[in-house]
Design a protein around this motif. Structure first.
Motif, PDB file in Angstrom:
ATOM      1  N   THR A  50       0.816  -1.204   0.000  1.00 25.56           N
ATOM      2  CA  THR A  50       0.000   0.000   0.000  1.00 25.56           C
ATOM      3  C   THR A  50       0.856   1.264   0.000  1.00 25.56           C
ATOM      4  O   THR A  50       0.437   2.295  -0.527  1.00 25.56           O
ATOM      5  N   ARG A  51       2.050   1.186   0.584  1.00 26.94           N
ATOM      6  CA  ARG A  51       2.881   2.384   0.657  1.00 26.94           C
ATOM      7  C   ARG A  51       4.378   2.075   0.667  1.00 26.94           C
ATOM      8  O   ARG A  51       5.176   2.866   0.177  1.00 26.94           O
ATOM      9  N   CYS A  52       4.789   0.935   1.245  1.00 27.71           N
ATOM     10  CA  CYS A  52       6.211   0.635   1.376  1.00 27.71           C
ATOM     11  C   CYS A  52       6.806   0.234   0.032  1.00 27.71           C
ATOM     12  O   CYS A  52       6.132  -0.357  -0.815  1.00 27.71           O
ATOM     13  N   PHE A  53       8.069   0.551  -0.155  1.00 30.32           N
ATOM     14  CA  PHE A  53       8.818  -0.023  -1.254  1.00 30.32           C
ATOM     15  C   PHE A  53      10.025  -0.722  -0.662  1.00 30.32           C
ATOM     16  O   PHE A  53      10.435  -0.454   0.472  1.00 30.32           O
ATOM     17  N   PHE A  54      10.605  -1.673  -1.413  1.00 31.91           N
ATOM     18  CA  PHE A  54      11.507  -2.639  -0.815  1.00 31.91           C
ATOM     19  C   PHE A  54      12.766  -2.831  -1.648  1.00 31.91           C
ATOM     20  O   PHE A  54      12.753  -2.667  -2.871  1.00 31.91           O
TER      21      PHE A  54
END
Length: 525
Positions: free
Chosen positions: A128-132
């Motif tokens: 929904t919001r995090c990037f990795f």
């Protein structure tokens, strides 16, 4: 039930577009495999069995967290979990009363492999919001596809994947492995201070029937050290110019014959300014009951200073029934002067003719990257980067959209027009980042273009493309739900009604369908 021809091979996924249901788990992988003779990378791998869906998972429901953020409590990092295929070792589970079992943690996802074998992994960022940042201990990754489309292969130590994106990579296992290995997933952005990291296990299988009590890999799964090449570092200008990087602009489409667009005519070019609107959002905070003076104030993400309004009736299937057509765009509003005291809240619509070539130049002055996703199309990424020099990382604050437009017209931002990579989600870097994309508007209908950060989209960071005239739109299938029409009435008439009437209101139900992949339930990307 919906039927459609799966003619778009690659790694895709489906998810809800109602509220924040995606973040609460209403999503899944959608893999369309193709025969080896049409797969340009079929010779690079022998096994295609592993799908990795990564998502962020807060302890409270997503809506609870979202509403707290609307009251500016986002400034305190909230605990976040990162799951791989629904698994992550975060919680200690107590045994039943009077049980002989010991307490144990929830399990890691395990990907089983055999020695000296080439595996295709399909990775989906259902966040929904995090990037990795993804890496596999002691195993390089040969990346071969992005967003379901093949790219010229590139071997990297790690890759950064943003919400909505997909990457496929080939992993060649060891001849004589010493044990299992960590698959490390470092959460970035504002998820990083919330300790939102994840992990999975690359497990070497050496027997037909193996012991379930396998030892964990060596080392701390949440310790991150990188030395090699990283793909897609499109976060901010300092990150993108530090270390050994392979940028999005470096990728090329894998094709048997070159695609050359140097003589292509652009019929419709749009400049889109991505920024946080500094005036308070009265839709979430009542100006009298919750005045901005009592809070830090809410920053609203916008496109060209416009906050997108979604009509109660779906435009794709009931265009004529939408009486409150509050359409707008930068040509109908003075977005520089009229949208600063209160939000310009309207249906942000760009009208293009069927068959036109459309180019979008996006420029971001936001503090965060934006993952811009287009429904109904794969677009070509012609360029990306930053509008200023890394020596002066804060220079973007004084570079206006008009400055960028004038510099672009002077030829300062070149386009790659030979074998550009195809994607459906492109990340525009924060603090002065830009991205240039093109597509041919050959799929008629109403198509949503939005930031894949769910909080940003919920606040209106979106617009819609109207491609073609309404008489060129696909005809809805029989029995397709209609706003204001009862299910019984539709069955009795045995056809798709042409107008709305009194009855069961199914508007919210079908809007999630009508804007998306033709008439398939949920967003298929």
């Amino acid at each position: 039930m919906y039927e459609f021809k799966a003619d778009n091979a690659g790694t895709h996924w489906w998810h809800s577009h109602t509220g924040l249901q995606l973040g609460d788990g209403l999503h899944g992988a959608f893999i369309v495999r193709e025969p080896p003779e049409t797969d340009p990378h079929s010779a690079l791998y022998t096994e295609d069995r592993h799908v990795m869906v990564i998502n962020d998972w807060p302890d409270p429901p997503q809506m609870y967290r979202y509403m707290e953020e609307m009251q500016d409590q986002w400034i305190v990092p909230m605990p976040i979990n990162v799951l791989v295929n629904g698994r992550g070792r975060k919680h200690l589970v107590s045994p039943p009363v009077n049980s002989t079992y010991n307490a144990t943690y929830t399990p890691f996802q395990r990907f089983t492999v055999y020695p000296d074998t080439r595996y295709r992994f399909r990775v989906i960022a259902a966040a929904t919001r995090c990037f990795f940042r993804l890496s596999v201990d002691s195993h390089p990754m040969m990346v071969i596809a992005s967003d379901g489309v093949p790219i010229k292969s590139a071997t990297v130590e790690s890759l950064i994947i943003h919400p909505g994106e997909r990457y496929d990579f080939v992993l060649h296992t060891m001849d004589n492995p010493s044990g299992s290995f960590w698959i490390r997933i470092e959460a970035l952005g504002d998820c990083k201070p919330a300790s939102g990291h994840g992990a999975a296990i690359l497990y070497y299988e050496t027997c037909e029937i193996c012991n379930e009590n396998i030892p964990l890999p060596v080392g701390d799964p949440f310790a991150f050290t990188y030395t090699g090449l990283v793909m897609n570092p499109e976060i901010d200008i300092l990150t993108a110019h530090t270390g050994n990087n392979l940028h999005l602009s470096d990728l090329r489409y894998e094709t048997s014959s070159d695609e050359n667009y140097t003589t292509e005519t652009v019929h419709s070019r749009h400049y889109l300014h991505l920024r946080y609107q500094t005036n308070d959002n009265s839709h979430y905070s009542h100006p009298t009951l919750y005045p901005q003076s009592s809070r830090m104030g809410l920053l609203t993400p916008t496109i060209n200073n416009i906050t997108n309004f979604i009509p109660a009736i779906p435009l794709a299937t009931q265009w004529d029934d939408v009486k409150d057509k509050r359409f707008c765009n930068a040509s109908t509003l003075d977005t520089t002067n009229d949208c600063n005291n209160d939000l310009c809240h309207c249906t942000h619509l760009l009208d293009v003719q069927l068959g036109q070539v459309v180019e979008l130049f996006m420029y971001s002055q936001s503090e965060d990257p934006h993952q811009m996703h287009l429904h109904g199309y794969s677009f070509r990424v012609l360029g990306s980067g930053w509008v200023h020099n890394a020596t002066y990382p804060d220079a973007y604050q004084t570079i206006t959209m008009d400055d960028v437009i004038n510099r672009d017209k002077a030829g300062e931002f070149p386009r790659n027009l030979v074998n550009p990579v195809y994607k459906d989600t492109v990340t525009v870097g924060s603090k002065g980042g830009y991205a240039i994309i093109r597509f041919k508007a050959d799929n008629p209908g109403i198509w949503l273009f939005h930031c894949h950060n769910e909080g940003h989209m919920m606040q209106g960071m979106a617009l819609v493309f109207k491609v073609g005239n309404t008489n060129q739109f696909p005809v809805p299938p029989a029995y397709f739900p209609v706003c204001g029409k009862t299910i019984t009435d539709m069955q009795t008439k045995n056809l798709h009604p042409t107008s709305a009437s009194d009855g069961l209101n199914t508007c919210a139900f079908i809007f999630g369908f009508a804007l998306l992949y033709k008439y398939v339930c949920f967003d298929l990307i």
